[in-house]
Design an enzyme around this catalytic site. Structure first.
Site, mmCIF file in Angstrom:
data_model
loop_
_atom_site.group_PDB
_atom_site.id
_atom_site.type_symbol
_atom_site.label_atom_id
_atom_site.label_comp_id
_atom_site.label_asym_id
_atom_site.label_seq_id
_atom_site.Cartn_x
_atom_site.Cartn_y
_atom_site.Cartn_z
ATOM 1 N N TRP A 130 51.985 26.706 29.669
ATOM 2 C CA TRP A 130 50.622 27.380 29.617
ATOM 3 C C TRP A 130 50.984 28.428 28.436
ATOM 4 C CZ3 TRP A 130 52.256 31.908 30.896
ATOM 5 C CH2 TRP A 130 53.323 32.034 31.804
ATOM 6 N N LYS A 154 50.951 15.784 28.746
ATOM 7 C CA LYS A 154 50.614 16.132 30.132
ATOM 8 C C LYS A 154 50.880 18.144 30.073
ATOM 9 C CE LYS A 154 52.322 17.975 34.079
ATOM 10 N NZ LYS A 154 51.148 18.927 34.305
ATOM 11 N N HIS A 155 49.811 18.456 30.220
ATOM 12 C CA HIS A 155 49.813 20.166 30.098
ATOM 13 C C HIS A 155 49.987 20.671 31.069
ATOM 14 C CE1 HIS A 155 49.713 23.724 27.595
ATOM 15 N NE2 HIS A 155 48.516 23.052 26.566
ATOM 16 N N ALA A 156 50.094 22.071 31.256
ATOM 17 C CA ALA A 156 50.584 22.779 32.308
ATOM 18 C C ALA A 156 49.136 22.590 33.231
ATOM 19 C CB ALA A 156 50.797 24.181 32.055
ATOM 20 N N SER A 157 49.289 22.660 34.655
ATOM 21 C CA SER A 157 48.032 22.539 35.335
ATOM 22 C C SER A 157 46.968 23.561 35.377
ATOM 23 C CB SER A 157 48.563 22.270 36.868
ATOM 24 O OG SER A 157 49.361 21.004 37.037
ATOM 25 N N GLY A 206 59.623 24.270 28.518
ATOM 26 C CA GLY A 206 59.196 24.758 30.039
ATOM 27 C C GLY A 206 60.472 25.192 30.691
ATOM 28 N N SER A 207 60.523 25.160 32.023
ATOM 29 C CA SER A 207 61.650 25.726 32.860
ATOM 30 C C SER A 207 62.730 24.911 32.762
ATOM 31 C CB SER A 207 61.220 26.053 34.153
ATOM 32 O OG SER A 207 60.826 24.940 34.766
ATOM 33 N N GLU A 228 62.926 22.295 25.227
ATOM 34 C CA GLU A 228 62.654 23.745 24.766
ATOM 35 C C GLU A 228 62.370 24.489 26.188
ATOM 36 O OE1 GLU A 228 63.063 24.889 21.781
ATOM 37 O OE2 GLU A 228 62.593 22.982 20.300
ATOM 38 N N LEU A 229 63.696 24.915 26.425
ATOM 39 C CA LEU A 229 63.598 25.589 27.478
ATOM 40 C C LEU A 229 63.572 27.149 27.740
ATOM 41 C CD1 LEU A 229 65.813 23.244 29.469
ATOM 42 C CD2 LEU A 229 63.528 23.019 29.268
ATOM 43 N N CYS A 262 59.109 32.812 25.696
ATOM 44 C CA CYS A 262 60.519 32.060 25.540
ATOM 45 C C CYS A 262 61.544 33.099 24.663
ATOM 46 C CB CYS A 262 60.763 30.623 25.482
ATOM 47 S SG CYS A 262 60.024 30.224 23.820
#
Ligand code: NAP
Length: 455
Positions: A130, A154-157, A206-207, A228-229, A262
């Site tokens: 997000w 699939k995007h962040a909720s 993301g994480s 990509e974390l 990030c």
């Protein structure tokens, strides 16, 4: 996590979305596969026209898209506009360069003609965060679609309206139906998706836990991934640095996107001789930042994206303090208002044993370290599990060369802030992930590098 728009500046629930059921997901997968079968035969020239049209729509309606972002995840409106503009830049970059990046490459061998041919893989799944809800998606979609792949997002909720807006932009730009679709689904559906044979590869920003989960599922199916974390980027300041410029950039680099980037500078590593001055100037800058409604143009720092992020950040700061860190400013959520507000915070006196020294602060918290010299600075910079970016400040060319050579990270910026640029590859090493986005390297991630040999 429910799929919903909740204004992080007020806590107000604005809209909820019903997740897709299994039959609806299957329909979208079918459509994606059918779309690929025709789309991969389209010409670069056609794709390029559609991609340029995406850029036009982004530029013409940037304020509308920026409002959706600020509403859903709280970034300052002026930063949201800049993000939409940058998406247009990446669309134009790949519209102009994809054909050249993916042209056949002749290699002289014992054949009469041997060459490398780049071909699209098929349906690619993108699991996105997000924090830069438009940029993260376009930096995947622009090269992937120009290469002839089709995308499923699939995007962040917490950013469903951003996800739907992006799907609509790509449709309106003229790309054939099904070439880019949003899947409104929860994270628990991702593992199953990776077992579907129509999905050929995936990328996740993301994480670490999310990356591990996706890569494990993909690994079981022998499918390529790009990850990509997180990062805990060092910002090293040596004695010869332009201190005023370093402090100004340090502030921008830490506060970017309300501290939720990030590649934000997170660990400030300063040599003793200038540390008092750096600390004083940084404190002044942090305390001068205006916190408030992200829609207002004078706001520097808006809310964190969700109450959970606020809670996690607070707990992390308290844990750091319990292990001996001192709070120079900030240090507690702002309880005088609704929303997820956390003030600019500086932590000092962080010992190597303090667990937070190894962690990423995903919010406006700076860790300040003092070191005796460049050797200690580089050693400390490398003493984390992460390796995303690094910013280092010096006017001494020998020091500069050592920093470039010895820092363990996907990028090193000298006398400047770490930032992504469509012309330069972007990505990390160590636990910050693998693979590259952007530039020629980015478009080569999701293609079959086919060797052709003709007697
Ligand atoms: P996150 O929880 O991992 O969410 C990112 C995406 O992954 C969301 O779409 C999320 O869906 C999904 N997801 C979560 N758990 C998953 C799982 N087990 N399997 C598959 N998908 C899963 O990340 P975040 O906390 O929002 O974002 C912050 C992290 O992202 C930070 O560490 C930051 O440094 C990193 N980040 C890295 C980059 C980079 O380019 N290297 C850029 C931006 C952010 P739901 O929303 O439905 O849970």
């Amino acid at each position: 996590m429910a799929i919903a728009t909740i204004n992080p500046a007020t806590g107000e629930l604005l809209k909820t979305f019903e997740p897709l059921n299994d039959a609806q997901i299957a329909q979208k997968l079918d459509l994606a596969q059918q779309a690929f079968e025709k789309y991969h035969k389209t010409l670069f020239g056609e794709r390029s026209v559609w991609m340029q049209s995406c850029a036009d729509i982004l530029e013409q309606e940037k304020e509308d898209f920026a409002k959706i972002m600020t509403l859903e995840m709280g970034k300052p409106f002026k930063a949201a506009i800049a993000e939409v503009e940058k998406c247009a830049v990446v669309c134009r970059y790949y519209a102009e360069h994809a054909a050249q990046f993916l042209a056949d490459v002749t290699v002289t061998t014992d054949a009469s003609h041997s060459f490398i041919k780049y071909q699209p893989l098929g349906v690619i799944l993108a699991v996105m965060p997000w924090n830069f809800p438009f940029w993260q998606v376009f930096r995947f979609a622009a090269p992937a679609l120009m290469a002839g792949n089709v995308g499923l997002l699939k995007h962040a909720s917490n950013v469903p309206q951003c996800a739907l807006a992006i799907e609509e932009i790509i449709q309106r730009a003229g790309f054939p139906k099904g070439v880019f679709q949003t899947l409104l689904i929860g994270a628990s559906k991702v593992t199953d998706l990776m077992t579907d044979e129509r999905i050929k590869a995936a990328t996740l920003t993301g994480s670490e836990p999310a990356g591990i989960s996706l890569a494990t599922a993909a690994g079981k199916q022998i499918k390529k991934t790009v990850l990509e974390l997180g990062g805990s980027d060092p910002f090293i300041v040596l004695e010869s640095a332009d201190l005023e410029a370093a402090v100004a950039t340090a502030t921008t680099a830490r506060m970017l996107n309300n501290g939720q980037s990030c590649i934000a500078a997170k660990r400030f590593i300063v040599v003793e001789t200038i540390a008092d001055k750096f600390e004083k100037l940084l404190l002044e800058k942090f305390q001068a930042l205006k916190i408030g409604d992200p829609m207002q143009s004078e706001t520097d720092l808006g809310p964190l994206a969700t109450p959970d992020i606020l809670k996690d950040l607070d707990q992390q700061v308290q844990a750091g303090v319990k292990s001996g860190a001192k709070v120079l400013t900030g240090g507690h959520p702002l309880s005088d208002r609704p929303g997820n507000f956390y003030p600019p915070t500086i932590l000092t006196d962080i010992s190597p044993e303090n667990p937070v020294a190894q962690e990423e602060f995903f919010g406006p918290v700076a860790m300040l370290f003092r070191v005796p010299n460049i050797d200690a600075a580089i050693k400390l910079a490398n003493a984390t599990p992460f390796g995303l970016g690094a910013s280092a400040w010096t006017t001494n060319s020998q020091e500069r060369d050592r920093l470039i050579e010895e820092i363990e990270a996907g990028s090193v910026f000298i006398n400047g802030m770490v930032k992504s640029d469509p012309r330069l590859p972007f990505g990390g090493i160590k636990r910050s992930g693998y693979g590259r986005e952007l530039s020629i390297q980015g478009i080569h991630e999701f293609v079959n590098v086919k060797t052709v040999w003709v007697k």
